[in-house]
Design an enzyme around this catalytic site. Structure first.
Site, short mmCIF file in Angstrom:
data_model
loop_
_atom_site.label_atom_id
_atom_site.label_comp_id
_atom_site.label_asym_id
_atom_site.label_seq_id
_atom_site.Cartn_x
_atom_site.Cartn_y
_atom_site.Cartn_z
N PHE A 141 0.82 -1.22 0.00
CA PHE A 141 0.00 0.00 0.00
C PHE A 141 0.84 1.26 0.00
O PHE A 141 0.38 2.33 -0.39
CB PHE A 141 -0.95 -0.01 1.20
CG PHE A 141 -0.34 0.44 2.49
CD1 PHE A 141 -0.49 1.75 2.93
CD2 PHE A 141 0.36 -0.45 3.29
CE1 PHE A 141 0.07 2.16 4.14
CE2 PHE A 141 0.90 -0.05 4.49
CZ PHE A 141 0.77 1.26 4.92
N LYS A 142 2.10 1.15 0.41
CA LYS A 142 2.97 2.34 0.44
C LYS A 142 3.14 2.95 -0.96
O LYS A 142 3.43 4.14 -1.09
CB LYS A 142 4.34 1.98 1.02
CG LYS A 142 4.30 1.35 2.41
CD LYS A 142 3.87 2.32 3.47
CE LYS A 142 3.79 1.68 4.85
NZ LYS A 142 5.06 1.34 5.44
#
Length: 486
Positions: free
Chosen positions: A120-121
């Site tokens: 998700f980063k």
């Protein structure tokens, strides 16, 4: 829009200044002076926008020192099907079978891990890389990024910044504390502007080094030190967008309801450094109809302890557990200061005392008797829970058996805790944090098989590594930076 420090530094700065700065000069974190408000009519206008268009609408509320046309172009360059593998960018999947057909179990998984590093980063880091390149070119300057990672931030930052003009990355990570796949993603990069530093310690030691270097203002200015960790407001701001995207997808059937009938949703967020769920707090403060923000921790349950008791107690390195959801093996939640700032009515002097003198002297502070804390669950919508290794294995097995879906260990933590906080008629959106291949050993333990591996990552663990190992010492890290910048 101007930004202030959680610890009271007098200057008010514009977005592009804090984009390149990271921490405030007093060691505080930047937040907007006020949260822009979004009403029901605006949400309806945003329905159906492509993700890049939604990102522009949200980000433009916080950025007024980049021309609108340029900001829109940056968003359109960042959020593409080519980069994220799907037109929706963050598609929502309803978890439903014969045993989950009641209103009580309206449960969704928001896919945030389709980017270049499968975590998700990437959602924020890809934007950050393009913002850095744009602003540095506009100024004719360079930036040396110093970061800390417990697993996914490092690779997401390095893949976003590799080859970017005017940017070098110095990424610290805890030696031996990441999964083999995570290590290989970072250490196999051979780009000249990427530097990996494996620190003999835990993630909190890496994070302490970043803060120590950032607080040396002379060194920071001389070597143009910036950050990509979520202490950088720009990264957290970018994460706010997918809360809006998740909400709009989950409430699609309620489009057109009157303002008084706006439907609420809840989010469950695997949490270590509090950045991901802090973005949800910001979205809620903006007016997004969020009922509950569920903070899911692993065995390193500093945040769960706070929301249950009002006591924030930092663990020593020796007491920070090494777990099968390693990106959450954190006992000092950097972004937590932003929430406490809001919780205490933006009392900067008190925040400076809590996160400065009290944590330094005692390693803890206690808000259990504070009226603000006692009202926190009601006013800010936070609840919490803890997941263990046994819980992760069971959740992975259960999810696979019921839905034919393999989830990673951190997402399993979020899903396990989410089940304890389901409410009738309120959709619960669990934020996916990574694809399961990044934690293959635990998936094999749970299911007896390995998860699918994208073709581009075949054999990554066998590639040559480019990394330097050093003790947890900020002076050594500063010397390394100086040597590779001069």
């Amino acid at each position: 829009m101007k930004y202030l420090s959680t610890r009271g530094h007098a200057d008010r700065k514009q977005f592009c200044e804090i984009l390149l700065e990271g921490l405030a000069p007093d060691g505080g974190l930047y937040l907007p002076e006020t949260y822009p408000q979004v009403d029901a009519a605006t949400l309806e206008k945003w329905r159906g926008l492509p993700y890049a268009g939604l990102a522009f609408e949200v980000l433009s509320l916080y950025i007024d020192d980049i021309p609108a046309a340029d900001l829109r172009a940056i968003c359109e360059k960042t959020y593409t099907e080519e980069v994220f593998g799907t037109r929706e960018i963050v598609p929502l999947r309803k978890l439903e079978d014969a045993s989950t057909s009641s209103a009580r179990t309206e449960l969704y998984l928001e896919a945030l891990s389709n980017g270049p590093t499968l975590a998700f980063k990437d959602m924020a880091m890809q934007l950050l890389g393009n913002l850095f390149e744009y602003e540095l070119a506009r100024r004719g300057e360079e930036l040396n990024i110093l970061g800390a990672t417990s697993g996914d931030t490092g690779s997401a930052a390095e893949y976003a910044m590799r080859g970017k003009k005017g940017v070098r990355v110095f990424m610290t990570s805890p030696q031996g504390r990441m999964s083999p796949f995570q290590q290989a993603q970072m250490f196999s990069l051979q780009d000249a502007n990427i530097h990996n530093i494996a620190v003999e310690g835990v993630f909190d030691d890496c994070q302490d080094i970043v803060k120590a270097v950032s607080n040396d203002l002379d060194f920071k200015r001389k070597y143009r030190i910036g950050t990509v960790n979520s202490i950088n407001w720009a990264r957290l701001m970018a994460q706010v967008v997918y809360y809006f995207a998740g909400y709009l997808q989950a409430t699609q059937d309620s489009a057109g309801l009157a303002r008084t009938e706006v439907r609420k949703v809840s989010f469950a967020v695997p949490s270590g450094n509090f950045g991901n769920v802090c973005a949800g707090h910001v979205a809620r403060m903006m007016g997004l109809p969020i009922d509950t923000l569920v903070v899911a921790t692993n065995e390193n349950d500093v945040l769960d302890e706070f929301f249950r008791t009002g006591v924030y107690r930092v663990r020593a390195s020796a007491d920070t557990h090494e777990t099968s959801s390693p990106s959450m093996d954190i006992s000092k939640a950097s972004n937590f200061e932003r929430f406490v700032f809001d919780l205490l009515g933006r009392d900067a002097a008190r925040v400076a005392d809590l996160f400065g003198a009290q944590l330094s002297a005692k390693g803890r502070f206690d808000l259990s008797g504070d009226a603000a804390f006692q009202a926190a669950a009601r006013h800010y919508g936070f609840v919490s829970g803890k997941s263990t290794h046994a819980d992760r294995l069971q959740t992975i097995r259960d999810t696979h058996a019921r839905f034919g879906l393999i989830i990673d260990t951190h997402t399993a933590d979020g899903l396990k805790v989410a089940h304890a906080h389901l409410q009738p008629g309120v959709p619960m959106i669990v934020l996916e944090t990574a694809l399961p291949i990044k934690f293959a050993e635990t998936i094999q333990e749970a299911l007896g098989c390995l998860p699918a591996r994208p073709v581009r990552f075949e054999g990554i663990e066998a590639l040559p590594k480019r990394v330097v190992v050093m003790p947890a010492d900020a002076l050594l890290v500063k010397a390394y930076i100086a040597k590779h910048v001069d």
